[in-house]
Design a protein around this motif. Structure first.
Motif, mmCIF file in Angstrom:
data_model
loop_
_atom_site.group_PDB
_atom_site.id
_atom_site.type_symbol
_atom_site.label_atom_id
_atom_site.label_comp_id
_atom_site.label_asym_id
_atom_site.label_seq_id
_atom_site.Cartn_x
_atom_site.Cartn_y
_atom_site.Cartn_z
ATOM 1 N N GLN A 24 41.234 76.544 29.077
ATOM 2 C CA GLN A 24 40.458 77.196 30.133
ATOM 3 C C GLN A 24 38.963 77.184 29.816
ATOM 4 N N ARG A 25 38.613 77.410 28.570
ATOM 5 C CA ARG A 25 37.198 77.352 28.185
ATOM 6 C C ARG A 25 36.655 75.940 28.361
ATOM 7 N N ILE A 54 42.865 80.530 35.648
ATOM 8 C CA ILE A 54 41.595 81.047 35.132
ATOM 9 C C ILE A 54 41.226 82.304 35.917
ATOM 10 N N THR A 58 37.508 85.705 32.442
ATOM 11 C CA THR A 58 37.355 84.567 31.533
ATOM 12 C C THR A 58 36.036 83.862 31.781
#
Length: 87
Positions: A24-25, A54, A58
């Motif tokens: 996700q990052r 996501i 986040t």
């Protein structure tokens, strides 16, 4: 420096600072590097197309992490600035 080179440099720096690099990052970093986003909501709307899991939190955490590392400056509309911090 290409987008891929910037991504690799940023990910290395974040790893050195003890950040876990999740998929996700990476998606969020890809969105920020490829588009000029002017808000976390814009980043979120683009990122959720690639990964529906996501969450908005986040996005905010990633933006804060990048800002603390010196890669993002909010006054610059979330553009990556690798020249100052990364090189």
């Amino acid at each position: 420096m290409s987008i891929q080179d910037k991504k690799v440099c940023i990910l290395q720096e974040l790893k050195q600072k003890g950040c876990r690099i999740t998929s996700q990052r990476e998606v969020l970093l890809d969105v920020i590097l490829r588009d000029e986003c002017c808000s976390c909501k814009e980043i979120y709307y683009q990122a959720v197309r690639e990964d529906p899991d996501i969450g908005m939190a986040t996005v905010y955490r990633m933006v804060k992490t990048l800002e603390e590392a010196g890669f993002i400056h909010r006054k610059n509309m979330y553009r990556i600035d690798i020249g100052e911090a990364g090189a």
